[in-house]
Design an enzyme around this catalytic site. Structure first.
Site, PDB file in Angstrom:
ATOM      1  N   LYS A 263      -8.355  13.347   5.794  1.00  0.00           N
ATOM      2  CA  LYS A 263      -7.334  11.876   5.651  1.00  0.00           C
ATOM      3  C   LYS A 263      -6.564  11.913   6.867  1.00  0.00           C
ATOM      4  CE  LYS A 263      -6.652  13.202   1.406  1.00  0.00           C
ATOM      5  NZ  LYS A 263      -6.842  11.802   0.642  1.00  0.00           N
ATOM      6  N   ARG A 264      -5.490  10.930   6.871  1.00  0.00           N
ATOM      7  CA  ARG A 264      -4.541  10.993   7.819  1.00  0.00           C
ATOM      8  C   ARG A 264      -3.732  12.216   7.805  1.00  0.00           C
ATOM      9  NH1 ARG A 264       0.331   7.879   7.331  1.00  0.00           N
ATOM     10  NH2 ARG A 264      -0.603   6.863   5.367  1.00  0.00           N
TER      11      ARG A 264
ATOM     12  N   HIS B 267       0.774  -1.379   0.070  1.00  0.00           N
ATOM     13  CA  HIS B 267      -0.012   0.062  -0.054  1.00  0.00           C
ATOM     14  C   HIS B 267       0.751   1.338   0.062  1.00  0.00           C
ATOM     15  CE1 HIS B 267      -4.094  -1.500   0.605  1.00  0.00           C
ATOM     16  NE2 HIS B 267      -3.697  -2.653   1.334  1.00  0.00           N
TER      17      HIS B 267
ATOM     18  N   LYS C 231       0.760  13.852   2.058  1.00  0.00           N
ATOM     19  CA  LYS C 231      -0.814  14.175   1.778  1.00  0.00           C
ATOM     20  C   LYS C 231      -1.014  15.674   1.632  1.00  0.00           C
ATOM     21  CE  LYS C 231      -2.541  10.129   3.741  1.00  0.00           C
ATOM     22  NZ  LYS C 231      -3.191   9.490   2.671  1.00  0.00           N
TER      23      LYS C 231
ATOM     24  N   LYS D 122     -14.679   7.810  -2.996  1.00  0.00           N
ATOM     25  CA  LYS D 122     -16.331   8.260  -2.419  1.00  0.00           C
ATOM     26  C   LYS D 122     -16.561   9.499  -2.542  1.00  0.00           C
ATOM     27  CE  LYS D 122     -14.365   5.391   1.545  1.00  0.00           C
ATOM     28  NZ  LYS D 122     -13.167   5.303   2.773  1.00  0.00           N
TER      29      LYS D 122
ATOM     30  N   THR E 223      -8.896   6.159  -1.411  1.00  0.00           N
ATOM     31  CA  THR E 223     -10.036   5.824  -1.613  1.00  0.00           C
ATOM     32  C   THR E 223     -11.111   6.687  -1.228  1.00  0.00           C
ATOM     33  OG1 THR E 223     -10.014   4.724   0.612  1.00  0.00           O
ATOM     34  CG2 THR E 223      -9.784   3.123  -1.013  1.00  0.00           C
TER      35      THR E 223
END
Length: 820
Positions: free
Chosen positions: A555-556, A364, A561, A667, A663
Site C-alpha cells: 500500500k502507499r 475518503h 499505515k 482483496k 480495499t
C-alpha cells in the site's frame, strides 16, 4: 438506425485469428516476418476493442432511448491497470483469444505481460474508481467516469541503494490502443483575469462576466469499460490539456523558438503528471489548475450532453448524478454555479437547487491535509469568479446560521467555508459538503468518525446528510482474473453465479470442512506462491522459500499505515532468531510494496530503513530462510495481481481511526489470506463477516487512540518497559542496519520517541505478541487452510457491485437496469 457490424462469436477462434492478422497488417502495418511481440499485443488489443466498441455503442443507445439517469464520477485518479485481460474476461473472450493466438504461434500469457499499466492513480482511491466503473456496468448503472489523461501518471519507482528514486512513468510510449481520441470534444478552460458585473458597476454580484487572462483546451479521450459479460459498457473520459494556440508564429519568426511554444508547454503541464509536489507555491498552483481543469471540462460536457437530449436544465438533478470522489473535485460546486448563473443565466436560487440536487461527495480520509484547503489569495488569482461564488455561499451560510440564533464564534468558525483564523483559506472539504445533498464515508467506522471529528459541526447542522457506503472490490478483477486457479476451483464447487454476484460465494463455506477441497485449495496457494517467488527472484535476485509464510503489506507508504511498525517488529524478530537459532521458528517472507510521495521525507526514510534492514537480515547466515524481507519496487496493479493470490497473511495495521476503509484488505481476504490488523476502517466489517477466529486483531481502538493523544502520550515510558522495542530502536540508532552511515535513521527514531502521533510504540508489544500467535497457528497448515477458505467464502459482501447498488439507492436515486 444504422445496424452494427457483426464480429466473431465468442467460440469462433478461427475468425478471431483472422481478425488479429487483419489488424496486424492494416492497423499496425506489419507482416508476419517482422512483427514483434508488442505488435502482436497491439493487434490483439484492437480486435478486442472492436468487440468493446459494439457493446459500447449499443449500451449508449439504450441509455438514450431509456432516458436513464447517468452517474458522472469525478475523480483525480483512475487506476485501471492493464485492460486486455479485463476486457477479454468480461466479454467472455479469453479462451477464444488464447486459442487464436496459439494458432498464430503466440502466447496470450506472454503478450499480456507487455501491456503497460495505466498508472493514473496513487492507490486505493484510484483503484476504487476503476472498480466502481466496472461495477456500474455490471449491475446496470449508466456510468461516466471523468478524470485527467496524465502523460506520465504516478512516477515509476526505482531504488538507488535502497533510496526511492522517482522516474517518469511513460505508459503512453507505444500509444494506447484502448482509447478513442475525440478531437471534436474540446472545451475552453480559463484561469486568472477579472470578474465584472454586466453593467460594470458591481451592483449585481450574483451574475458576473469572467474574463480569464489565460485559456487552455481540454480535449477528450474515451476508453470503454466493460461490465460483466459486456451487457453494459460505460465510458471513461479523460481530459488532455492543450494550448488554445499551439504556437505563436510571430514569436517563432523573431527567432524565439522556445518562447513560441511556451503557451503549449504551460498548458501541457496541467495534464503532465499526477499529483505534482505541492510543497511549493508553484506546486500548489499547478494542483489547483489541474483540479479546476478536469472539473470544468467535465461539467461543461455533461451540461452539453443534457441539453442535447432535454430542452433545459431544470431536470438536471433527475437525469445527472455528479459524484465527487474525495475532495479534489470540490471546485465542481462553484463551477457548476458559475455555469448555471453566468453562462446559462439561471436565477441564483434555482442554480443552487440544481447544484445541490446533482452533487454528492465521498470523503475518503479524516486527515486534515487530504481534505485540502487553499489560500484565498491563490483562488482569487487563479479563479476570481469562483472565489466570489464561494464568498457569497459563505456569507449566505453565515447569515442563515445567525438567523437561526447561532452566534457562538467558535461554532460559526467550525462551519465556515472560509477559515479566517489560519491565514484565510478555503476549506475544500466544507465546500464539497455544503454543496452536496449527500456525503458518504466508506466504512461504518469511518462514517461515524466523520460525524464526530472533521465534519462534526456540519453534521450537527445537517444531520441527515452523512450516509455510509462501505467500499468494495470487483470480483472479476480481484479473483476471476488475478487468481484463475482459485476461481476455477470455486466455480467447480458452487457454480459461477458468484462472478456476477459475489455474495453467492458464501456457498463455499461448507467446503472448509472438506479435506479434499482444502488440499486442492492449499495446492493452489502453493502454486501462486511459487509463481511470486519466481517474480521476486527475477526482480531482486533473491530466492525465497514458497513453503514459508508469505506476510504481505502492499500500500502507499505513509506513517499512519505503519510500515514502520512492521519493519520494527521484523528487526526485533531477527534479533530473537539470532539469540535462539535452534528454536522452532515459523519461516516468514515479509513482502513490502508501495510508493512514498516525492516530498514526503519521513515516508521515504521508512522505505530506506526497510531496504537496509532487508539487506542485513537477508545476508545473515544465522537467520537464513527463517526470515526474509522483500521490498518489490514500483508497486502497481499488475504487480498486486501477482502478490495478492500468493499471500498467507495480510497486514492491515493502520493506526485505529485513520484508515477510512481500505480495499486491499478485501482483496486479500477474498483470495484466502488471513488478516492481522487493528480495528480500523473496513477491518471492523471484515472481522464481523469472517469471524473472530479467522482474523488476528490487536492494538488500540479508535477511541483509545484519541484518549491517548488528549492525555499526552509518553512514548519514552512505553519504550522503557518494552525491552524488544528498546533494543531494536537502539540498534537502528547505532547504525547496525546502516554501517555506512550510522546516523542515517537518528531523525526517524528521534521523531518516533518525541512525538509518536501514529502510536507505533503503543501498539508494538501487542503487534509482536499477535505475530507469535500467527506463527503458532501457521504451523497447523490444514487448519490455516480451513480458515483461509472461510475468509474467501465470507468476503462476498465486499463486492463493489454491492457498494454501487448502495450508492444507487441511497445517493443517486437510480434503479439499476439489469440485463441492459
Amino acid at each position: 438506425m444504422t445496424p452494427l457490424p457483426e464480429l466473431p462469436a465468442a467460440s469462433d477462434a478461427a475468425r478471431f485469428k483472422d481478425a488479429i492478422l487483419a489488424k496486424l497488417t492494416l492497423t499496425v502495418g506489419k507482416d508476419l516476418a517482422h512483427a514483434t511481440k508488442r505488435d502482436w499485443l497491439i493487434a490483439t488489443a484492437y480486435v478486442v476493442r472492436d468487440h468493446l466498441a459494439l457493446h459500447w455503442m449499443e449500451s449508449t443507445r439504450r441509455i438514450y432511448d431509456g432516458e436513464e439517469k447517468r452517474v458522472y464520477y469525478l475523480s483525480m485518479e483512475f487506476l485501471i491497470g492493464r485492460l486486455l485481460t479485463d476486457a477479454l474476461s468480461n466479454l467472455e473472450l479469453y479462451e477464444t483469444c488464447d486459442a487464436a493466438l496459439a494458432e498464430l504461434g503466440q502466447s496470450l500469457d506472454e503478450l499480456k505481460e507487455l501491456e503497460p499499466d495505466a498508472a493514473l492513480g496513487n492507490g486505493g482511491l484510484g483503484r476504487l474508481a476503476a472498480c466502481f466503473l466496472e461495477s456500474m456496468g455490471s449491475v446496470g448503472v449508466a456510468g461516466f467516469g471523468y478524470g485527467i489523461r496524465y502523460d506520465h501518471g504516478l512516477f515509476r519507482q526505482a531504488f538507488d541503494d535502497g533510496v526511492q528514486i522517482e522516474m517518469p512513468d511513460d505508459w503512453l510510449t507505444f500509444g494506447n490502443p484502448w482509447e478513442f481520441e475525440r478531437a471534436e470534444v474540446a472545451y475552453e478552460i480559463g484561469y486568472g483575469g477579472v470578474a465584472a458585473s454586466d453593467g460594470g458597476d458591481g451592483s449585481e454580484p450574483r451574475r458576473r462576466v469572467w474574463r480569464p487572462a489565460r485559456r487552455v483546451l481540454a480535449v477528450a479521450y474515451d476508453t470503454p469499460i466493460a461490465g460483466w459479460r459486456g451487457e453494459r459498457v460505460n465510458t471513461l473520459r479523460l481530459w488532455s490539456a492543450r494550448a488554445a494556440d499551439p504556437m505563436r508564429l510571430d514569436t517563432f519568426n523573431r527567432g524565439d523558438y522556445l518562447g513560441a511554444l511556451a503557451d503549449e508547454a504551460d498548458a501541457r503541464s496541467i495534464s503532465s503528471v499526477l499529483y505534482p509536489d505541492d510543497s511549493t507555491e508553484k506546486g500548489q498552483e499547478l494542483r489547483v489548475r489541474q483540479e479546476y481543469f478536469f472539473v470544468s471540462a467535465s461539467l461543461q460536457d455533461l451540461i452539453r450532453r443534457h441539453l442535447d437530449q432535454y430542452p433545459d436544465l431544470a431536470n438536471l438533478p433527475e437525469k445527472a448524478a455528479i459524484q465527487l470522489n474525495d475532495t479534489h473535485p470540490a471546485l465542481a460546486v462553484p463551477e457548476l454555479m458559475r455555469l448555471l448563473v453566468d453562462e446559462r443565466e439561471l436565477a441564483w436560487e434555482e442554480a443552487w437547487r440544481i447544484t445541490q440536487g446533482c452533487i454528492a461527495y465521498t470523503n475518503h480520509t479524516l486527515m486534515p491535509e487530504a481534505l485540502e484547503s487553499w489560500p484565498v489569495a491563490l483562488i482569487e488569482r487563479l479563479l476570481p469568479r469562483h472565489m466570489e461564488i464561494i464568498s457569497l455561499l459563505h456569507a449566505e451560510q453565515m447569515q442563515a446560521l445567525k438567523a437561526d440564533g447561532i452566534k457562538d464564534a467558535a461554532v460559526l468558525d467550525d462551519l465556515a467555508l472560509i477559515d479566517q483564523a489560519n491565514g484565510r483559506r478555503v476549506r475544500m472539504g466544507h465546500v464539497a459538503f455544503f454543496g452536496s445533498h449527500r456525503v458518504n464515508g466508506v466504512s461504518a467506522l469511518h462514517s461515524e468518525l466523520l460525524k464526530e471529528t472533521v465534519f462534526k459541526a456540519l453534521h450537527q447542522r445537517y444531520p441527515e446528510r452523512i450516509v455510509n457506503e462501505t467500499n468494495g472490490i470487483t470480483p472479476r478483477r480481484w479473483l476471476k482474473q488475478c487468481n484463475p486457479r482459485l476461481a476455477t476451483l470455486v466455480t467447480e464447487a458452487i457454480g459461477d453465479r458468484w462472478i456476477g454476484d459475489l455474495e453467492h460465494i458464501e456457498a463455499l463455506a461448507p467446503f472448509a470442512e472438506d479435506s479434499a477441497f482444502r488440499e486442492r485449495f492449499a495446492a493452489i496457494k502453493r502454486a501462486n506462491k511459487e509463481a511470486l517467488a519466481g517474480v521476486i527472484e527475477e526482480i531482486l535476485g533473491l530466492r525465497v522459500d514458497p513453503a514459508a509464510m508469505f506476510d504481505v503489506q502492499i500500500k502507499r507508504i505513509h506513517e499512519y499505515k505503519r510500515q514502520f511498525l512492521n519493519i520494527l517488529e521484523a528487526a526485533a524478530l531477527a534479533a530473537e532468531i539470532r539469540a535462539r537459532p535452534n528454536a522452532d521458528w515459523t519461516p516468514r517472507v515479509k513482502i513490502f510494496g508501495g510508493k512514498a510521495a516525492a516530498s514526503y521525507h519521513v515516508a521515504k526514510a521508512i522505505i530506506k530503513l526497510i531496504n537496509d534492514v532487508a539487506r542485513t537480515i537477508n545476508s545473515d547466515p544465522v537467520i537464513g530462510d527463517r526470515l526474509k524481507i522483500v521490498f518489490l519496487p514500483n508497486y502497481r496493479v499488475s504487480l498486486a495481481e501477482k502478490i495478492i493470490p500468493a499471500a498467507d497473511l495480510s497486514e492491515q495495521i493502520s493506526t485505529a481511526g485513520m484508515e477510512a476503509s481500505g480495499t486491499g484488505n478485501m482483496k486479500f481476504a477474498l483470495n484466502g489470506a488471513l488478516t492481522i490488523g487493528t480495528l480500523d476502517g473496513a477491518n471492523v466489517e471484515i472481522k464481523e463477516r469472517v469471524g473472530d477466529d479467522n482474523i488476528f486483531i490487536f492494538g488500540l481502538e479508535a477511541d483509545e487512540v484519541l484518549q491517548s493523544r488528549r492525555k499526552g502520550y509518553d512514548a519514552k515510558a512505553v519504550i522503557a518497559r518494552t525491552p524488544a522495542l528498546k533494543q531494536t530502536l537502539e540498534e537502528i540508532r547505532r547504525g547496525v542496519f546502516s554501517p555506512d552511515d550510522p546516523g542515517r535513521f537518528k531523525p526517524l527514531i528521534d521523531g518516533l520517541i518525541d512525538h509518536d502521533y501514529f502510536m507505533v510504540t503503543a501498539d508494538f508489544a501487542a503487534y509482536a505478541e499477535t505475530q507469535r500467535v500467527v506463527d503458532r497457528d501457521f504451523h497447523d497448515a490444514d487448519d490455516w487452510t480451513r480458515r483461509a477458505v472461510l475468509n474467501t467464502a465470507n468476503a462476498g459482501w465486499f463486492s463493489s457491485d454491492r457498494t454501487i447498488r448502495g450508492y444507487a439507492r441511497d445517493i443517486w436515486g437510480i434503479e439499476p437496469v439489469q440485463g441492459s
